[in-house]
Scaffold this motif. Structure first.
Motif, short mmCIF file in Angstrom:
data_model
loop_
_atom_site.label_atom_id
_atom_site.label_comp_id
_atom_site.label_asym_id
_atom_site.label_seq_id
_atom_site.Cartn_x
_atom_site.Cartn_y
_atom_site.Cartn_z
N TYR A 139 0.85 -1.20 0.00
CA TYR A 139 0.00 0.00 0.00
C TYR A 139 0.88 1.24 0.00
O TYR A 139 2.02 1.19 0.45
CB TYR A 139 -0.85 0.04 1.27
CG TYR A 139 -1.80 -1.13 1.45
CD1 TYR A 139 -1.35 -2.35 1.97
CD2 TYR A 139 -3.15 -1.03 1.11
CE1 TYR A 139 -2.22 -3.43 2.13
CE2 TYR A 139 -4.01 -2.10 1.27
CZ TYR A 139 -3.54 -3.30 1.77
OH TYR A 139 -4.41 -4.36 1.93
N ARG A 141 1.62 4.62 1.85
CA ARG A 141 1.30 5.11 3.20
C ARG A 141 0.37 6.31 3.09
O ARG A 141 0.40 7.03 2.09
CB ARG A 141 2.57 5.49 3.94
CG ARG A 141 3.24 6.70 3.36
CD ARG A 141 4.52 7.07 4.09
NE ARG A 141 4.26 7.43 5.49
CZ ARG A 141 5.24 7.70 6.35
NH1 ARG A 141 6.50 7.62 5.97
NH2 ARG A 141 4.96 8.01 7.59
N LYS A 142 -0.47 6.51 4.10
CA LYS A 142 -1.41 7.64 4.09
C LYS A 142 -0.89 8.80 4.95
O LYS A 142 -1.25 9.94 4.72
CB LYS A 142 -2.78 7.20 4.65
CG LYS A 142 -3.49 6.15 3.82
CD LYS A 142 -3.91 6.66 2.46
CE LYS A 142 -4.75 5.63 1.71
NZ LYS A 142 -4.79 5.85 0.27
N LYS A 153 -4.15 4.70 10.06
CA LYS A 153 -4.11 5.33 8.73
C LYS A 153 -3.31 4.49 7.72
O LYS A 153 -3.69 4.38 6.55
CB LYS A 153 -3.48 6.72 8.82
CG LYS A 153 -4.37 7.75 9.51
CD LYS A 153 -3.79 9.16 9.34
CE LYS A 153 -4.58 10.17 10.18
NZ LYS A 153 -3.66 11.11 10.88
N ASP A 154 -2.22 3.91 8.16
CA ASP A 154 -1.32 3.26 7.20
C ASP A 154 -1.56 1.76 7.05
O ASP A 154 -1.47 1.21 5.97
CB ASP A 154 0.14 3.50 7.63
CG ASP A 154 0.51 4.98 7.52
OD1 ASP A 154 1.12 5.51 8.46
OD2 ASP A 154 0.13 5.59 6.50
N GLN A 157 -5.90 -0.30 5.76
CA GLN A 157 -6.44 0.20 4.50
C GLN A 157 -7.22 -0.93 3.80
O GLN A 157 -6.87 -2.09 3.92
CB GLN A 157 -5.30 0.68 3.58
CG GLN A 157 -4.48 1.84 4.16
CD GLN A 157 -3.50 2.40 3.14
OE1 GLN A 157 -3.85 2.65 1.98
NE2 GLN A 157 -2.24 2.57 3.56
N LYS A 158 -8.26 -0.55 3.05
CA LYS A 158 -9.04 -1.55 2.31
C LYS A 158 -8.17 -2.19 1.22
O LYS A 158 -7.24 -1.55 0.70
CB LYS A 158 -10.23 -0.90 1.63
CG LYS A 158 -11.38 -0.51 2.54
CD LYS A 158 -12.51 0.04 1.66
CE LYS A 158 -13.70 0.52 2.47
NZ LYS A 158 -14.76 1.09 1.58
N GLU A 161 -7.08 -0.40 -1.93
CA GLU A 161 -5.98 0.58 -1.88
C GLU A 161 -4.64 -0.06 -2.23
O GLU A 161 -3.62 0.63 -2.31
CB GLU A 161 -5.88 1.16 -0.46
CG GLU A 161 -7.11 1.91 0.02
CD GLU A 161 -7.32 3.23 -0.71
OE1 GLU A 161 -8.48 3.62 -0.92
OE2 GLU A 161 -6.31 3.84 -1.11
#
Ligand code: AHG
Ligand code: MN
Ligand code: MN
Ligand code: MN
Length: 331
Positions: A139, A141-142, A153-154, A157-158, A161
């Protein structure tokens, strides 16, 4: 006449990644390096797996993981090898691993990516020399680059993503199969050259399939819908195959067509046994990219919003027609 084993055809994994740079618009090479790091870790772990019986690492480690599972030594060896390769590679800020309750921080807070991994899948098969695997999902990172990563947040994730997902299968040959959202490609390892070669370009589920894969010992624990579906499979004369390593059972379904199920199993695994982040999501990404489907609790696996890193979900995955047929029973 069998083709003499000449130098393997096709490109190496490294050349393939370079050839397909345009697929990673956001990356300036980091995702390519991360995929290479995974290839390297797979080679290192594969070497230990292929000699497991000799190095006395097939047994128990004497510890438990967060799931309350007894850890096999190779579970821990797999975890250590991948974490070390990923830390050295420097492309991930944190790692979700089946074998660690907390989020593993790499200390690379300027890294762009997060990886969720099952370092060794099918542990129960290690000492009986039956195929085992590794599963990974990658993913973006957010959280802000440069800040410490955060679970919510990181890590949570679905599956939609994911920017890459794949598995390594340590079977009669060692294969790396992955997607970055542009189809699924399979690479076979040639140990004499130490390279993965593209052996299965553009992998797709066959349109038809008649192999169902489930641990039927739980038959009397399943709900009626699952029992009706299993009786349907028998009436249809489907073939039953169950290796007990998710990666191997999934790979067979992808190559030959078929469906794999680990449904909610009251009294044993009420939410199913397989973990959303590092077993179901990566394989769901591959399945959909190869023209198949992956559902759990009546919804698309990759749409499920994770609530914790190790959460389990029921999994129905495989050929489109077979999953649609099963969903008519299990909706
Ligand atoms: P892991 O070894 O990573 O814990 O995963 C084991 C999983 C999966 O590989 C396999 O399909 C399933 O457990 C088998 O479960 P049962 O033994 O209950 O059939
Ligand atoms: Mn396990
Ligand atoms: Mn597993
Ligand atoms: Mn595992």
């Amino acid at each position: 006449k069998i083709k003499a084993l000449s130098a393997p055809v096709g490109t190496t994994l490294d050349r393939w990644i370079d050839l397909n740079q345009d697929q990673f618009p956001y990356a300036t090479g980091e995702l390519s390096r991360l995929l290479r790091d995974i290839g390297l870790a797979a080679k290192i772990l594969g070497r230990e797996i292929n000699r497991a019986g000799l190095g006395d690492i097939t047994g128990m480690a004497g510890s438990e993981n967060v799931q309350g599972e007894d850890q096999k030594m190779l579970d821990i060896v797999g975890h250590i090898r991948f974490v070390r390769a990923l830390k050295m590679g420097g492309q991930v800020c944190c790692i979700v691993s089946e074998e660690k309750e907390e989020l593993v921080l790499t200390g690379k807070n300027d890294a762009k990516y997060v990886i969720a991994m099952d370092p060794l899948d099918g542990s129960s098969n290690i000492e009986v020399n039956v195929p085992i695997g590794t599963v990974f999902g990658i993913y973006r990172r957010k959280t802000e680059i440069g800040t410490p990563p955060e679970v919510a947040k990181d890590a949570l994730q679905k599956g939609v993503e994911q920017i890459a997902g794949g598995y390594v299968l340590f079977g009669s040959s060692t294969m790396l199969v992955y997607t970055t959202g542009y189809g699924v490609n399979g690479f076979t390892y040639d140990p004499s050259l130490g390279e993965f070669y593209l052996s299965h370009p553009k992998m797709r589920f066959p349109a038809e399939g008649n192999i169902y894969s489930i641990n039927e010992s739980h038959y009397f624990k399943y709900g009626e819908a699952v029992q009706h579906y299993l009786n349907h499979c028998k009436r249809e004369g489907y073939t039953a195959r169950y290796i007990g390593s998710l990666v191997a059972d999934f790979h067979r379904s992808l190559i030959k067509g078929g469906i794999y199920l680990y449904p909610a199993t009251p009294g044993v695994y009420p939410d199913g046994k397989l973990r959303l982040l590092y077993e179901c999501n990566p394989l769901a990404f591959i399945a959909e990219q190869a023209g198949g489907l992956a559902y759990g609790n009546g919804q698309r696996i990759m749409e499920i919003a994770p609530v914790n890193m190790h959460q389990r979900v029921p999994l129905i995955i495989g050929s489109e027609r077979m999953v649609e047929e099963a969903m008519r029973f299990l909706k």
